[in-house]
Scaffold this active site. Structure first.
Site, PDB file in Angstrom:
ATOM      1  N   HIS A  43       0.830  -1.209   0.000  1.00 37.03           N
ATOM      2  CA  HIS A  43       0.000   0.000   0.000  1.00 37.03           C
ATOM      3  C   HIS A  43       0.857   1.249   0.000  1.00 37.03           C
ATOM      4  O   HIS A  43       1.908   1.320   0.665  1.00 37.03           O
ATOM      5  CB  HIS A  43      -0.994   0.003   1.165  1.00 37.03           C
ATOM      6  N   ASP A  76       6.224   1.918   6.796  1.00 34.81           N
ATOM      7  CA  ASP A  76       4.958   1.198   6.599  1.00 34.81           C
ATOM      8  C   ASP A  76       4.099   2.060   5.668  1.00 34.81           C
ATOM      9  O   ASP A  76       3.541   3.062   6.106  1.00 34.81           O
ATOM     10  CB  ASP A  76       4.290   0.986   7.956  1.00 34.81           C
ATOM     11  N   GLU A  86      -5.090   1.262   2.863  1.00 30.38           N
ATOM     12  CA  GLU A  86      -4.885   0.167   3.804  1.00 30.38           C
ATOM     13  C   GLU A  86      -4.916   0.642   5.236  1.00 30.38           C
ATOM     14  O   GLU A  86      -5.411  -0.057   6.128  1.00 30.38           O
ATOM     15  CB  GLU A  86      -3.561  -0.531   3.494  1.00 30.38           C
ATOM     16  N   GLU A  87      -4.389   1.842   5.495  1.00 30.71           N
ATOM     17  CA  GLU A  87      -4.291   2.330   6.864  1.00 30.71           C
ATOM     18  C   GLU A  87      -5.649   2.586   7.507  1.00 30.71           C
ATOM     19  O   GLU A  87      -5.736   2.731   8.728  1.00 30.71           O
ATOM     20  CB  GLU A  87      -3.438   3.596   6.926  1.00 30.71           C
ATOM     21  N   ASP A 101       4.287  -6.047   4.025  1.00 28.44           N
ATOM     22  CA  ASP A 101       4.030  -4.966   4.965  1.00 28.44           C
ATOM     23  C   ASP A 101       5.035  -5.075   6.105  1.00 28.44           C
ATOM     24  O   ASP A 101       5.965  -5.878   6.038  1.00 28.44           O
ATOM     25  CB  ASP A 101       2.581  -5.035   5.480  1.00 28.44           C
ATOM     26  N   HIS A 133       4.533   2.337  13.481  1.00 29.62           N
ATOM     27  CA  HIS A 133       3.584   3.451  13.600  1.00 29.62           C
ATOM     28  C   HIS A 133       4.090   4.544  14.529  1.00 29.62           C
ATOM     29  O   HIS A 133       3.323   5.342  15.043  1.00 29.62           O
ATOM     30  CB  HIS A 133       2.197   2.968  14.044  1.00 29.62           C
TER      31      HIS A 133
END
Length: 384
Positions: A72, A189, A223-224, A244, A324
């Site tokens: 993504h 990410d 995707e997030e 990922d 994250h």
């Protein structure tokens, strides 16, 4: 055919270029154009969905039972929730990430009148004013605000700048590529995963490699926020591998080196047979690997299954420290992933039944340990 040699310089150059493009979920047009142009430069034909998810098909010897690799291009970010009386901005997150990692972040606000720079700060940011209250302030999105680097002392001045509720806020990645192979940045990410995909395609094209079936290279844009690969698969895709981030944290088995193969995430186990194939390829091709289970994690594959796609799914990851947050990876993991993808792309198809959407029991897969247990149970039952 064995794994292909990966151009690490190309991989890191692509990652650097991707990190330079702000792309929080909902603001991905520019990064979509970048990835599309690079895919076309590599020789692939590209098509986009209405909203911009990318599909590039590299033809193989057969179309049926096609394989897909998905990553993504969207990242975490924020949106303007409110224009505050003090001329600052209240924010809500795009994606799931803690305001703890937003404090101090440099950022860009995209408004109709242009973009503005700013910093996300705690409500009590001055030690000379608040003393120890700076250290005891709570953590959370209601407890931070964005200070705009423009004349904005109240709501009216914010309005004159053209800033409105709902405007997108992109967080600076602040990347560092160290000589020892470590890479530190926000948004690894999944821009690192996209770079891995491009590096694998570059290797396949450079070596003019023939694959047994079509390879679909999919790049999703949401995707997030949980949308992921929900609407980009075609019926001829039999298996899909998501690339990922893994999580190198206490209690996890992920690593910043080699490939981390996910056995399950919060939505349940990944496909037994596809995952076993990836493990076997790592063993045969001498690719360092480890397995892990992620309890608070989902990827593009989960959204595809939830949307009703009958496709085998697996997840291979690069271990990320502080996912994250202030993320760190190592080039060894990225190169290992790209090598595994090339090995998978060229590996023979073993479950030939998968070329059909529906078929009879002939050729259906076996899980020998489970069947052996069933036979043992039947043998132990008393005769009538």
């Amino acid at each position: 055919m064995p794994r292909l040699s990966i151009d690490s310089h190309y991989l890191t150059d692509q990652l650097k270029a991707l990190l330079r493009i702000p792309s929080p979920t909902g603001y991905t047009d520019t990064v979509v154009r970048h990835v599309t142009q690079e895919l076309q430069r590599l020789g692939l034909e590209v098509e986009l969905t209405r909203r911009g998810a990318i599909r590039a098909v590299r033809q193989g010897s057969r179309r049926a039972s096609a394989r897909a690799i998905v990553g993504h291009v969207d990242t975490l970010g924020a949106q303007v929730k409110n224009l505050k009386a003090n001329g600052r901005l209240e924010l809500v997150p795009i994606g799931h990430w803690s305001a703890r990692f937003a404090e101090g972040a440099r950022s860009t606000i995209f408004s109709e009148k242009g973009s503005y720079r700013g910093t996300i700060l705690p409500l009590k940011a001055s030690g000379h004013t608040f003393n120890e209250e700076v250290d005891t302030a709570p953590v959370g999105w209601p407890h931070v605000e964005l200070r705009v680097d423009a004349l904005s002392r109240d709501r009216e001045e914010l309005g004159r700048l053209g800033i409105e509720v709902g405007d997108t806020v992109a967080i600076d990645p602040q990347p560092e590529f160290l000589d020892n192979g470590y890479i530190v940045s926000r948004h690894l990410d999944d821009k690192a995963g996209v770079a891995v995909m491009l590096a694998a395609i570059e290797a396949l094209e450079r070596e003019k490699t023939v694959t047994p079936v079509d390879m679909h290279w999919l790049f999703t844009i949401a995707e997030e926020v949980g949308v992921g690969a929900a609407s980009i698969l075609t019926p001829d895709i039999a298996s899909m591998i998501a690339i990922d981030n893994g999580t190198t944290a206490p209690g996890q088995n992920s690593s910043e080196f080699g490939v981390t193969i996910a056995m399950a995430d919060q939505t349940g186990p990944f496909d037994y047979h596809l995952t076993k194939k990836l493990v076997r390829l790592c063993q045969e091709e001498d690719i360092r690997y480890q397995k892990d289970v992620f309890r608070y994690y989902r990827s593009d594959s989960a959204s595809a299954l939830e949307a009703g796609h009958d496709v085998r799914t697996a997840l291979i990851t690069f271990g990320v420290d502080a996912s994250h947050g202030w993320e760190r990876i190592h080039i060894h993991a990225l190169r290992s992933l790209a090598e595994l993808v090339t090995a998978y792309a060229t590996a023979p198809v073993e479950i030939t039944r998968d070329r059909n959407v529906h078929a009879g029991i002939e050729g259906f897969t076996r899980q020998p340990l489970a069947e052996a247990a069933q036979e043992l149970a039947e043998d132990s039952e008393p005769a009538e």
